[in-house]
Design an enzyme around this catalytic site. Structure first.
Site, PDB file in Angstrom:
ATOM      1  N   ASP A  11      12.828  25.218  46.830  1.00  0.00           N
ATOM      2  CA  ASP A  11      12.104  24.499  47.873  1.00  0.00           C
ATOM      3  C   ASP A  11      10.760  25.217  48.007  1.00  0.00           C
ATOM      4  O   ASP A  11      10.713  26.382  48.409  1.00  0.00           O
ATOM      5  CB  ASP A  11      12.917  24.590  49.171  1.00  0.00           C
ATOM      6  N   TYR A 230      18.496  33.893  58.052  1.00  0.00           N
ATOM      7  CA  TYR A 230      18.526  32.499  57.628  1.00  0.00           C
ATOM      8  C   TYR A 230      17.125  32.045  57.223  1.00  0.00           C
ATOM      9  O   TYR A 230      16.190  32.136  58.009  1.00  0.00           O
ATOM     10  CB  TYR A 230      19.057  31.578  58.740  1.00  0.00           C
ATOM     11  N   LYS A 233      18.922  26.659  53.343  1.00  0.00           N
ATOM     12  CA  LYS A 233      20.229  26.629  52.708  1.00  0.00           C
ATOM     13  C   LYS A 233      20.062  26.857  51.211  1.00  0.00           C
ATOM     14  O   LYS A 233      18.974  26.758  50.668  1.00  0.00           O
ATOM     15  CB  LYS A 233      20.914  25.287  53.031  1.00  0.00           C
TER      16      LYS A 233
END
Ligand code: 13P
Ligand code: 13P
Ligand code: MG
Ligand code: MG
Length: 366
Positions: A11, A230, A233
């Site tokens: 990404d 985090y 994902k």
């Protein structure tokens, strides 16, 4: 001829949130590869799934080749520059290290690779998933490679009766690769006991026991292990060789009808059904649902045929509706219970501070 197939996905920025890259961003990655790959690669395909751009390469340099990994890294860096200039959201999101150091593994992008002697006809499937993690492939792989209810080839094809060898990784181990090898069918219950927990145990590869050939390679990257927090994902890729001593294409696709509930929906923190989608599909409802695309190819001397979009068929429209119904059902309970991931999966996010401050306010009643 020995061929290496490498799938590398990242990404590097997307339009309107975590939805999809711009066409110009995908074109920039393609252009970078066209300018820099001659002499190194045989062939390239670039596609996207949700907000992730995947590069599929063929070459003869073997797995974990530094030059090939560096080329992918540099293509993503070049794309990130454009993503920043275009003002895309999360530009460079999955490029977690500043400088390339020998391998792209552990730097953020998802990597699945395999080397094999090309068969006279070499069909394979390239899977790319968004808004989920590598354990999402555990159930489809278990069913396609061990269960005659899903894979009749296990009882019909003499080339498959010897079964398959699973290499399973404990992705909670961050110091080194911690793996176990188990054989189907003898170790079936042990395989099931591990694969039931997709956040901890992930299929890394599968080999045929009749000819020792590699059938499957899955990216095992867990971003929070690399970043310590985090950052998005893991959005895994997977390569699956099919036919002959491996399951048929349809036997591998079959278990995706289950649309299993997986981790990764909204903020990487919720459970949602894995919806099989067409190639180059965006993300929508509740930053999801978790999606998986599958492109089928053959290769000859490392050159790709044209792609065939395995989930672009009327059959899968009904399965997508089933996934929509499952998504709506689980979303009705919001943050409650199984709808949101357990604390162990959220512990890298803001909830850690909240729990700390609440902990101080607890009193032990005398
Ligand atoms: P922001 O907090 O940057 O808006 O991101 C939320 C999100 O979508 C999780 O990545
Ligand atoms: P990605 O990992 O696909 O960027 O998704 C981030 C997210 O949290 C969306 O809600
Ligand atoms: Mg994103
Ligand atoms: Mg993504």
């Amino acid at each position: 001829m020995k061929i290496t197939l490498s799938a590398i996905k990242a990404d590097i920025g997307s339009v309107g949130g975590h939805i999809q890259p711009t066409k110009s961003l995908v074109d920039r990655v393609k252009q970078f590869l066209a300018e820099n790959s001659p002499g190194l690669l045989i062939d390239t395909q670039v596609s996207y799934t949700g907000d992730d751009i995947a590069i599929l390469f063929t070459h003869d340099k073997g797995v974990s080749n530094e030059q090939v990994h560096k080329l992918a890294w540099d293509a993503f860096v070049a794309g990130t520059e454009l993503a920043k200039a275009e003002g895309l959201y999360g530009a460079g999101q999955d490029l977690l290290k500043d400088a390339f150091s020998g391998t792209i593994k552990g730097m953020g992008p998802a990597v699945a690779e395999m080397e094999f002697d090309e068969r006279p006809g070499e069909p394979f499937l390239f899977f790319a998933a968004d808004k989920t993690d590598p354990g999402a492939y555990n159930l489809p792989l278990y069913l396609a490679f061990t269960d005659p209810m899903y894979c009749p080839g296990l009882i019909l094809s003499p080339k498959m009766t010897a079964g398959f060898r699973f290499t399973i990784m404990d992705v909670s181990c961050t110091d080194a690769d911690r793996v176990i090898q188990l054989n189907a069918p003898e170790d079936l219950y042990d395989i099931a006991a591990l694969l039931r927990d997709p956040e901890r145990f992930v299929v890394e590869s599968i080999h045929s026991r009749s000819d020792n050939e590699i059938a499957v390679s899955v990216s095992t990257t867990r971003l929070h292990n690399i970043a310590g927090k985090y950052v998005g994902k893991d959005d895994p890729v997977m390569l699956v060789r099919v036919q002959s001593s491996f399951p048929a294409t349809g036997e591998v696709l079959g278990p995706f009808c289950i649309t299993p509930l997986v981790a990764g929906f909204m903020r990487g923190s919720h459970t949602g059904p894995l919806m099989p989608v067409k190639r180059n599909s965006p993300i929508s409802y509740f930053d999801g649902p978790p999606i998986v695309s599958c492109t089928a190819y053959c290769i000859r001397n490392g050159k790709f045929t044209e792609p065939s979009d395995a989930f672009d068929h009327p059959f899968w429209d009904e399965i997508r509706r089933q996934a929509t119904r499952k998504a709506l059902n689980i979303r009705r309970q919001g943050f409650f219970g199984a709808a949101m991931l357990p604390y162990s999966e959220l512990e890298y996010g803001g909830i850690v501070d909240k729990m700390k401050s609440l902990d101080e306010r607890f009193v032990v009643r005398k």
